[in-house]
Design a protein around this motif. Structure first.
Motif, PDB file in Angstrom:
ATOM      1  N   ARG A 264       0.856  -1.189   0.000  1.00  0.00           N
ATOM      2  CA  ARG A 264       0.000   0.000   0.000  1.00  0.00           C
ATOM      3  C   ARG A 264       0.894   1.242   0.000  1.00  0.00           C
ATOM      4  NH1 ARG A 264      -4.854  -0.140   4.160  1.00  0.00           N
ATOM      5  NH2 ARG A 264      -5.785  -1.364   2.487  1.00  0.00           N
ATOM      6  N   GLU A 265       0.514   2.208  -0.844  1.00  0.00           N
ATOM      7  CA  GLU A 265       1.314   3.436  -1.031  1.00  0.00           C
ATOM      8  C   GLU A 265       2.687   3.172  -1.628  1.00  0.00           C
ATOM      9  OE1 GLU A 265       1.527   6.579   1.796  1.00  0.00           O
ATOM     10  OE2 GLU A 265      -0.643   6.715   1.993  1.00  0.00           O
TER      11      GLU A 265
ATOM     12  N   ALA B  22       1.852  11.193  -1.527  1.00  0.00           N
ATOM     13  CA  ALA B  22       1.255  11.247  -0.187  1.00  0.00           C
ATOM     14  C   ALA B  22       2.249  11.833   0.812  1.00  0.00           C
ATOM     15  CB  ALA B  22       0.811   9.847   0.245  1.00  0.00           C
TER      16      ALA B  22
ATOM     17  N   TRP C  83       2.315  15.509   0.446  1.00  0.00           N
ATOM     18  CA  TRP C  83       1.130  16.071   1.114  1.00  0.00           C
ATOM     19  C   TRP C  83       1.360  16.183   2.622  1.00  0.00           C
ATOM     20  CZ3 TRP C  83      -3.606  18.061  -0.247  1.00  0.00           C
ATOM     21  CH2 TRP C  83      -4.558  18.153   0.777  1.00  0.00           C
ATOM     22  N   ARG C  84       1.868  15.112   3.186  1.00  0.00           N
ATOM     23  CA  ARG C  84       2.053  15.094   4.643  1.00  0.00           C
ATOM     24  C   ARG C  84       3.094  16.125   5.073  1.00  0.00           C
ATOM     25  NH1 ARG C  84       1.956   9.060   3.602  1.00  0.00           N
ATOM     26  NH2 ARG C  84      -0.260   8.593   3.823  1.00  0.00           N
TER      27      ARG C  84
ATOM     28  N   PRO D 204       1.638  20.778   5.160  1.00  0.00           N
ATOM     29  CA  PRO D 204       0.271  21.141   5.574  1.00  0.00           C
ATOM     30  C   PRO D 204      -0.118  22.540   5.104  1.00  0.00           C
ATOM     31  CG  PRO D 204       1.738  20.894   7.478  1.00  0.00           C
ATOM     32  CD  PRO D 204       2.485  20.401   6.292  1.00  0.00           C
TER      33      PRO D 204
ATOM     34  N   HIS E 258      -7.171  18.219  -1.873  1.00  0.00           N
ATOM     35  CA  HIS E 258      -7.395  17.100  -0.961  1.00  0.00           C
ATOM     36  C   HIS E 258      -8.259  16.025  -1.620  1.00  0.00           C
ATOM     37  CE1 HIS E 258      -8.956  15.521   3.130  1.00  0.00           C
ATOM     38  NE2 HIS E 258      -7.749  15.060   2.919  1.00  0.00           N
TER      39      HIS E 258
ATOM     40  N   LEU F   3      -6.395  14.299  -4.442  1.00  0.00           N
ATOM     41  CA  LEU F   3      -5.394  13.356  -3.944  1.00  0.00           C
ATOM     42  C   LEU F   3      -6.061  12.071  -3.471  1.00  0.00           C
ATOM     43  CD1 LEU F   3      -2.534  12.559  -3.056  1.00  0.00           C
ATOM     44  CD2 LEU F   3      -2.998  13.697  -0.879  1.00  0.00           C
ATOM     45  N   LEU F   4      -7.141  12.222  -2.715  1.00  0.00           N
ATOM     46  CA  LEU F   4      -7.825  11.034  -2.200  1.00  0.00           C
ATOM     47  C   LEU F   4      -8.383  10.183  -3.344  1.00  0.00           C
ATOM     48  CD1 LEU F   4      -9.595  12.657   0.858  1.00  0.00           C
ATOM     49  CD2 LEU F   4      -7.874  10.842   0.958  1.00  0.00           C
TER      50      LEU F   4
ATOM     51  N   TRP G  44      -5.516   8.396  -4.658  1.00  0.00           N
ATOM     52  CA  TRP G  44      -5.087   7.398  -3.665  1.00  0.00           C
ATOM     53  C   TRP G  44      -5.967   6.164  -3.771  1.00  0.00           C
ATOM     54  CZ3 TRP G  44      -6.360   4.230   0.275  1.00  0.00           C
ATOM     55  CH2 TRP G  44      -5.333   3.789   1.117  1.00  0.00           C
TER      56      TRP G  44
ATOM     57  N   LEU H 223      -0.415  16.319 -10.173  1.00  0.00           N
ATOM     58  CA  LEU H 223      -1.003  16.953  -8.986  1.00  0.00           C
ATOM     59  C   LEU H 223       0.086  17.404  -8.022  1.00  0.00           C
ATOM     60  CD1 LEU H 223      -3.409  17.634  -7.158  1.00  0.00           C
ATOM     61  CD2 LEU H 223      -3.368  15.263  -6.347  1.00  0.00           C
TER      62      LEU H 223
END
Lengths: 390, 351, 390, 351
Positions: A238-239, A247, A250-251, A254, A262, A265-266, A269, A312
């Motif tokens: 995963r990821e 991701a 993104w983290r 912030p 958002h 991205l989701l 994902w 993105l």
């Protein structure tokens, strides 16, 4: 199975990985039939089922044995070897497979040409018979590892007077032969990951012809089928891959997040996770002995998501997205699609829908071979190659 | 509202296009890509008046308007010529025209119009709505390395700084034809300009975003034209690849997007000229044209197949410019957020 | 121009709208050449420039004059009239144009068939010569207003032995003639907005043939060109059409808003506004005498946005989006794409990319006629119609 | 994690598919579309055990799991058969199995498993995450009109209500094959069930969303199969329209999406069965499969041309179901919002 385990034990007993030279160990492993167990006895295998291999790899790795750096010699392992096994002569198998597998001899692939990409069968590199040799002249492109390679698998036109699929012959080409000129091909990333290869009156002994004269197209299918499986079939956590890189970005930022990015991205994902699951499902199908055509779905999805995610990411990074790490022309030994910065990921991902079969060709293949839709009217089937428009 | 090109604008376009065809054909741009801005070409553009079109004659400019500036931007987008048009002729100039009551601003406008000097607005190229403060390190400033004079907003006041007194550090730009640099004016002597600095900078960002939409249209048009030409010429399977329906439909969709994007870009240029409906027109145009230009450039690379992935084909210059332009002066998402209250489509209701 | 103003004044003086019967006024307007000023004198026009019309319409409307309900008789005005003017006989022009314009006689269009949609030229409705008449048998579909219509424009096959484009003839068909059977065609919305028309040995006098025998395909192009212009060219205020309906729904339901739907709505709002601007630009081009091919861009964009917007609206409405207003089969006199609830808008919008030329056909047209891309290999050009696969 | 279909699941699928082919072919469904649920078919499904697969044998069910329930849902999606599977066999049953310590819940589960009665969970079909309260009018309740027993969450406690004691008002549904109704239990006698009612309802919503993903896969598969068959048979321009490349590419993309959606749906069903990774698996599957199913149904209508717009062709039944399923038990956007904290991709950082 227990016979294989015994052979592993015997190999390790006779060649302690801790004290044995790497190459010596690999040769011994090959000779023990533990290189690729599904290959015939005497050619690095034991004529065993293919799924007996992972246990061998794991046992040897656990014992500290060296591996043959499979990523470095991927073209040899994934494309040249199955083709030579299926279509080569006994002499060719014996000569080429062992140093191919140990990595002593690196292989590359001389297939695509500037004028023959998706339509590989239109290739124009000419091979003319001259005594016991063939004399080859033409230009190949998108050749990775050409500058490191000792051998190449090569398709060339031996008869321009018959329709294009019929006049092609398959060869093994010595990359150190006179007349082979390898030039780096710079890409939009700045790197030169691939090469152009110019062939000028290169002599290839007829003994290095693979299969019959004129059978090259059919033999090349073996090679290409193995390429597509190799590209599409990777498992990932995963990821894993591009989604993980994005991701993490993104983290890490912030302050740059917006509601709109958002949700995008989701969405990506979710698609990445589902594509990962589809890859697992494909492997389960293969393991269950019912391989499906889903490999092409994996490749299509991989390219689309890599491009969307990296696009993105650059946008998300805003003022940092305007920057690039380095335009220097380099020749990377191995390519890591996610290894550099966001700009590199974005640019490199553009190639994912082209290399190893464009997404457009894949969609044709899916539509015709998987869904059974009728072919388009063809204008190039029954025309001698020399009379085709180009 | 006039969304067409006037005859004068068509003439202007032809003149600029001729120059760029001679001096900044894609192969030329590609060959000198590591060399920064093309100052000779920039000088010629200034001499023909193309860099001061929206500056009034009283201030030394051409007394035309943003409509004409937009036409030049379109042509520059079509050629991705490496000239500091956005930084100097659009952003810095817009700030200065806003503060033209100040004699230093007026003087600089005159020098810019005569092509004697080049300026840059010291904000990150990605700026939108918020006016950044120019103290400390300002990152990713467009066209700063080519500038003689830096126009720097500091605490609500715009200052002029001689570029030789500042630390201007070129950085490796994704968009190789619009180089960016990091700028630090700490310790440099500055000339403050009278007048509402933040308003001037905000107005410049709006004008810049609106003009960028036209640049994006020109860029997308090049990508479409070049792709269509390639599809006609490239043969595979015994046919021009442009006869394959899936590819035809994709370029038809691209053409459709470009028709729509052009109308939006023209409207933004017209609104900047008339002052009517500016904020909505600009954010509509910038958000839409950003997306269309990126898609056009991406399709251009893809539909060229392998050759589009090579350094030697100019498609990548357009891809990089398109992607940087998407970020420049507000991403599509930020412009949509700007629009929301203007068109009464808020996320939360105001009580 | 002032001559036209004088005529308007004279018409109003002779026929006070306040006291004149509607039909009487419309006939007088037609006879005064003020119906469509660009038509010839004697046929409702003054051979004036087309752009003189809006001033006439406005002046008459301001004086309280009735109009001819142009939306109700759109097919007559938009398609039948220009075709009859361009290709009809003098007798046909004199007979048909006046009651067509006044709305006394409604027209419909008998073009599409179940087997001939995008490929209209493949149509199979047969017309056989019998003395001074033609005898027509076949099935037409997607006919709006057929149940109200007095006349139809009809294309039928008069020669099946030549290639499909060559064997078609264009007729005016009396919808009250024996053998014409109109049946409502229910759509996915529940409504029956269109009809199927079954023609069984319908007799059409040769005098109602438009143009030469076998020239029907070319003549139909006049009709279809006008249809596409009519569909694509509507002006609209900001938030006119589908985007306004959806924006209003957004405004009415603050409790359902989410960040993700917000950005999607704004994205579609932007595209709708830009498409509106493109429509204005197209009209400005037309007014400037340089019409472009942008009408097809308008139609493509209109369909895509109507579908995306209404799809978003249904999703946004959540528990209300699960409901529908009414499945009753009705035959609406006029269609309002945005007139009912969100579910209706969503379903009806699906037709926007089919009616009046599918989006797929439009993309072909753009690619070939606007961008000049080469045609696909054709298999149906030189084959007699009767031998085509179907 | 097993994402394949087991032999038992394949057998189950074949049995259900046979029944549905006989009794709920699209033309049959279309012909009886105004008649509400097909109670005879529903009875047969119950008799073959297809409605209580994930209920343990101790509670009267088949003792299989959600994987098998998902296979039935796939087939029901493929036929859009009008049976109250979601409302009764999935949602209400899931609540009751959660509260099976209560004798009334156990008794009802037995009757449901034997096909003696039908239940519905009284929440809007669009519910997700929040447990709605069943007091007052509850709108857009799936399968309520077919229910004998209503399962109603009230203030954290689940109550059973005899449907004859409630006001159940059928409303016109967008999805004609899964009718909804408005329900009001005001004044009706209720039987409260012991146990954590909100947890039970939340678990039922999760299970329902996960199972819906499989329904969506079955629906999308029908749309793809039907479209491909039509493209082979329909001729225009002297060729099967399926030989036109633009259409080929579109169905190829659809097939690709379906390969991926199926893996996600299988993973959700597997996770519901094993209890591992349930929340992520379900929200991934529901958000993705919703979108794929709507796209498949929209493409099915479009690629059928005019015939796809007619009432007499069944494509619209699938379009309406797909659109309603997109809303049911959480839109894709709401599921993505659910995922954000679960996969550490929050919009705001938690301090």
């Amino acid at each position: 199975m227990s016979e294989i385990q015994d052979r592993v034990a015997a190999l390790l007993a006779a060649h302690d990985p801790a004290t044995t030279d790497r190459l010596e160990f690999l040769r011994a492993r090959f000779d023990a039939g533990l290189a690729w167990v599904h290959f015939p006895v005497g050619l690095g295998g034991l004529a065993a089922p293919r799924d007996a291999q992972p246990a061998v790899d794991q046992a040897l790795a656990a014992a500290g044995a060296p591996d043959n750096s499979p990523r470095r010699i991927g073209i040899g392992l994934g494309m040249a070897a199955p083709t030579i096994l299926a279509h080569g002569t006994d002499e060719q198998r014996l000569r080429f497979l062992r140093p191919l597998w140990t990595g002593e001899e690196v292989w590359c692939q001389l297939f695509s040409e500037p004028g023959a990409g998706s339509d590989l069968a239109a290739l124009g590199t000419r091979a003319r018979r001259d005594g016991d040799d063939w004399v080859v002249t033409g230009q190949k492109v998108w050749t990775s590892s050409a500058h490191n390679a000792r051998w190449a698998i090569l398709v060339a036109r031996t008869d321009p007077d018959v329709p294009k699929h019929a006049g092609i012959t398959y060869f093994v080409c010595d990359m150190t032969a006179p007349g082979v000129d390898v030039r780096p091909l710079r890409q939009i990333t700045g790197e030169a990951e691939f090469n152009e290869v110019f062939l000028t009156d290169v002599r290839i002994p007829d003994a290095h012809r693979v299969g019959e004269v004129g059978a090259g197209w059919r033999i090349a299918q073996t090679t290409l089928m193995n390429e597509r499986v190799a590209i599409g079939g990777r498992p990932a956590p995963r990821e894993g891959g591009m989604v993980g890189a994005v991701a993490d970005t993104w983290r890490a930022h912030p302050e740059r997040r917006t509601a709109a990015t958002h949700d995008r991205l989701l969405e990506l994902w979710v698609e990445s996770e589902a594509l990962r699951l589809a890859g697992i499902r494909l492997r389960q199908q293969l393991a269950a002995g019912s391989p499906g055509p889903e490999g092409s779905a994996m490749k299509l999805g991989f390219a689309r998501l890599a491009q969307a995610l990296s696009g993105l990411e650059v946008e998300f990074l805003a003022e940092d997205g305007l920057r690039y790490d380095d335009w220097t022309q380099r020749r990377p030994a191995m390519v890591d699609f996610t290894g550099r910065d966001a700009g590199y990921r974005y640019l490199r991902a553009k190639g994912n829908s082209i290399e190893g079969g464009t997404s457009e060709v894949l969609r044709n293949i899916i539509a015709e071979r998987v869904l059974g839709l009728p072919a388009e009217p063809r204008v190039d089937k029954d025309v001698p190659w020399k009379d085709l428009p180009r | 509202m006039n969304l067409l090109y006037t005859d004068i604008e068509d003439d202007l376009r032809a003149t600029v296009a001729d120059l760029l065809r001679d001096r900044a054909a894609p192969a030329t741009v590609l060959a000198r890509i590591e060399s920064g801005a093309d100052t000779a070409l920039w000088g010629e553009l200034a001499r023909m008046g193309a860099t001061s079109l929206h500056v009034s004659e009283a201030l030394g400019g051409q007394g035309a308007g943003y409509r004409e500036t937009a036409v030049v931007a379109e042509e520059l987008g079509r050629s991705v010529a490496p000239v500091p048009f956005l930084g100097s002729a659009v952003l810095a100039t817009a700030v200065l025209t806003h503060l033209a009551d100040d004699p230093a601003a007026r003087a600089l406008l005159g020098r810019l119009a005569r092509g004697e000097t080049t300026a840059a607005l010291v904000v990150p190229l990605s700026s939108w709505e918020q006016v950044p403060d120019g103290r400390g390190l300002v990152r990713s400033v467009a066209d700063a390395a080519a500038a003689d004079v830096l126009v720097v907003p500091v605490a609500g006041v715009v200052h002029l700084v001689d570029a030789r007194d500042a630390v201007v550090t070129p950085v490796t730009s994704l968009d190789q034809t619009r180089p960016i640099a990091d700028v630090d004016i700490t310790g440099a002597p500055t000339t403050p300009l009278a007048g509402p600095g933040d308003d001037a900078v905000r107005a410049a960002l709006v004008a810049g975003a609106g003009i960028l939409a036209s640049e994006q249209v020109g860029l997308a048009q090049w990508c479409l034209d070049t792709t269509v030409a390639y599809l006609k010429e490239r043969h595979q399977f015994g046919r021009p690849v442009g006869s394959f329906q899936a590819l035809k439909h994709r370029v038809a969709d691209l053409w459709q997007s470009l028709v729509v994007a052009r109308a939006a870009a023209r409207h933004a240029a017209d609104a900047l000229t008339t002052g009517v409906d500016v904020d909505i027109a600009v954010s509509v145009a910038k958000s839409l044209c950003s997306t269309v230009a990126v898609r056009a450039a991406e399709e251009c690379v893809q539909l060229h197949g392998g050759i589009g992935m090579t350094w030697e084909h100019p498609a990548h210059l357009y891809l990089k410019r398109a992607k940087a332009d998407e970020i420049a002066l507000g991403t599509p998402g930020r412009h949509r957020a700007t629009l929301a209250p203007l068109v009464d489509l808020p996320l939360q209701s105001t009580p």
